[in-house]
Design a protein around this motif. Structure first.
Motif, PDB file in Angstrom:
ATOM      1  N   SER A  24       0.737  -1.197  -0.026  1.00  0.00           N
ATOM      2  CA  SER A  24      -0.019  -0.032   0.005  1.00  0.00           C
ATOM      3  C   SER A  24       0.663   1.187   0.045  1.00  0.00           C
ATOM      4  N   ALA A  25       1.885   1.254   0.422  1.00  0.00           N
ATOM      5  CA  ALA A  25       2.852   2.201   0.318  1.00  0.00           C
ATOM      6  C   ALA A  25       3.668   2.699  -0.928  1.00  0.00           C
ATOM      7  N   TRP A  26       4.277   1.533  -1.205  1.00  0.00           N
ATOM      8  CA  TRP A  26       4.850   1.481  -2.516  1.00  0.00           C
ATOM      9  C   TRP A  26       4.242   1.481  -4.001  1.00  0.00           C
ATOM     10  N   MET A  27       3.083   0.620  -4.065  1.00  0.00           N
ATOM     11  CA  MET A  27       2.378   0.409  -5.201  1.00  0.00           C
ATOM     12  C   MET A  27       1.970   1.680  -5.955  1.00  0.00           C
ATOM     13  N   PRO A  28       1.252   2.814  -5.315  1.00  0.00           N
ATOM     14  CA  PRO A  28       1.008   4.064  -5.886  1.00  0.00           C
ATOM     15  C   PRO A  28       1.966   4.832  -6.600  1.00  0.00           C
ATOM     16  N   VAL A  29       3.263   4.665  -5.986  1.00  0.00           N
ATOM     17  CA  VAL A  29       4.552   5.300  -6.363  1.00  0.00           C
ATOM     18  C   VAL A  29       4.860   4.496  -7.373  1.00  0.00           C
ATOM     19  N   GLY A  30       4.968   3.400  -7.476  1.00  0.00           N
ATOM     20  CA  GLY A  30       5.484   2.779  -8.610  1.00  0.00           C
ATOM     21  C   GLY A  30       4.655   2.713  -9.800  1.00  0.00           C
TER      22      GLY A  30
END
Length: 109
Positions: free
Chosen positions: A42-48
């Motif tokens: 949930s922390a890294w998927m939107p950024v990716g």
């Protein structure tokens, strides 16, 4: 023409499958809230996802017209600045960055 019983059975099956597919994630969500993997995702998927979107958009822009590369980089900087300054609102920052890019490409010679 299929019989009424057949149509009702098909609709019941479709309803059951649709309801199950929509309800299962909510049923599983309770156990996943404490999962470390889900927290990291949930922390890294939107950024990716945004990074992949930005790279493909910039690649297409630079490949099509190298002159617009400066405008694209400026729009990316505005997007990042708005994102950090206005409380990490993704849709707002992407919208403003896109508007800046469109204005730069169409208005600035």
């Amino acid at each position: 023409m299929p019989s009424t019983a057949y149509l009702v059975a098909v609709l019941a099956i479709v309803f059951t499958i649709t309801l199950a597919l929509r309800a299962v994630p909510f049923a599983v969500l309770r156990t996943l809230r404490t999962s470390a993997i889900v927290g990291q995702l949930s922390a890294w998927m939107p950024v990716g996802i945004l990074a992949i979107l930005a790279v493909t958009a910039l690649h297409g822009t630079v490949a099509a017209e190298p002159r617009a590369a400066l405008y694209a980089l400026l729009a990316v900087a505005v997007t990042a600045g708005v994102h950090l300054a206005l409380g990490r609102r993704t849709i707002l920052s992407v919208g403003i960055g896109t508007a800046v890019y469109v204005v730069l490409v169409n208005v600035v010679p």
